[in-house]
Design a protein around this motif. Structure first.
Motif, PDB file in Angstrom:
ATOM      1  N   CYS A  70       6.765   7.793 -13.336  1.00  0.00           N
ATOM      2  CA  CYS A  70       6.793   6.376 -12.976  1.00  0.00           C
ATOM      3  C   CYS A  70       5.366   5.843 -12.803  1.00  0.00           C
ATOM      4  N   ASP A  73       3.817   5.156 -16.156  1.00  0.00           N
ATOM      5  CA  ASP A  73       4.538   4.214 -17.022  1.00  0.00           C
ATOM      6  C   ASP A  73       3.810   2.865 -17.020  1.00  0.00           C
ATOM      7  N   THR A  76       5.362  -0.009 -14.996  1.00  0.00           N
ATOM      8  CA  THR A  76       5.407   0.041 -13.538  1.00  0.00           C
ATOM      9  C   THR A  76       4.357  -0.908 -12.968  1.00  0.00           C
ATOM     10  N   ASP A 123      12.835   0.945  -6.538  1.00  0.00           N
ATOM     11  CA  ASP A 123      13.327  -0.001  -7.552  1.00  0.00           C
ATOM     12  C   ASP A 123      12.611   0.175  -8.890  1.00  0.00           C
ATOM     13  N   HIS A 124      11.419   0.777  -8.861  1.00  0.00           N
ATOM     14  CA  HIS A 124      10.625   0.929 -10.080  1.00  0.00           C
ATOM     15  C   HIS A 124      10.782   2.305 -10.720  1.00  0.00           C
ATOM     16  N   LYS A 126      12.799   4.468 -12.708  1.00  0.00           N
ATOM     17  CA  LYS A 126      13.891   4.221 -13.652  1.00  0.00           C
ATOM     18  C   LYS A 126      14.617   5.515 -14.010  1.00  0.00           C
ATOM     19  N   PRO A 127      15.830   5.390 -14.520  1.00  0.00           N
ATOM     20  CA  PRO A 127      16.558   6.575 -14.985  1.00  0.00           C
ATOM     21  C   PRO A 127      15.747   7.390 -16.010  1.00  0.00           C
ATOM     22  N   HIS A 129      12.557   7.923 -16.015  1.00  0.00           N
ATOM     23  CA  HIS A 129      11.607   8.770 -15.281  1.00  0.00           C
ATOM     24  C   HIS A 129      12.322  10.003 -14.732  1.00  0.00           C
ATOM     25  N   ARG A 130      13.501   9.788 -14.186  1.00  0.00           N
ATOM     26  CA  ARG A 130      14.292  10.901 -13.640  1.00  0.00           C
ATOM     27  C   ARG A 130      14.747  11.854 -14.750  1.00  0.00           C
TER      28      ARG A 130
END
Length: 150
Positions: A70, A73, A76, A123-124, A126-127, A129-130
């Motif tokens: 994140c 990114d 972000t 909130d930043h 994101k799926p 990143h996970r």
């Protein structure tokens, strides 16, 4: 014993200022550019080195990697990047509040700092990143010699 006096907070009190801002001598700013640069440098030089050394001991490895992706990114926001870079830099530091070599509790402070940063910018994260974090863990690329491309 005395009683505490409570009074309502108004918008002109310093406590009502932006909680995510950093107080400086001149104004409230969303981040300290010099500290952000130091944190970025520290993370770019030491993140993968330390991660390879301690990955098997980290119960928060997935969160750490998601925070890393994140923070890198381009989508972000800068404030979120600065928050995450600060937490990642704390992880990389060779000396911190609880030394990492202390079995069982060495990474408690690192995890707490990371968790606070993660929650602050959740909130930043994101799926994607996970997913990248999960993919890296599943393929055991953490110990593969070179950091994966970002």
């Amino acid at each position: 014993m005395g009683r505490a006096i409570s009074r309502p907070m108004t918008t002109d009190t310093p406590l009502a200022a932006d909680v995510g801002a950093v107080a400086t001598s001149t104004a409230l700013t969303p981040y300290d550019p010099a500290k952000f640069q130091r944190d970025q440098t520290r993370v770019s030089k030491g993140f993968w080195v330390k991660l390879r050394r301690v990955a098997g001991k980290l119960p928060f490895l997935d969160m750490l990697l998601a925070a890393y992706y994140c923070a890198l990114d381009p989508a972000t926001p800068l404030r979120a990047k600065a928050t995450l870079m600060g937490a990642l830099a704390y992880f990389v530091l060779p000396v911190d509040l609880i030394p990492d070599f202390m079995t069982g509790i060495g990474f408690v402070d690192d995890g707490a700092v990371l968790y606070a940063a993660f929650r602050a910018v959740s909130d930043h994260i994101k799926p994607a990143h996970r997913e990248r974090a999960k993919e890296l863990i599943q393929h055991k690329l953490v110990g593969a010699g070179t950091p994966p491309t970002v």
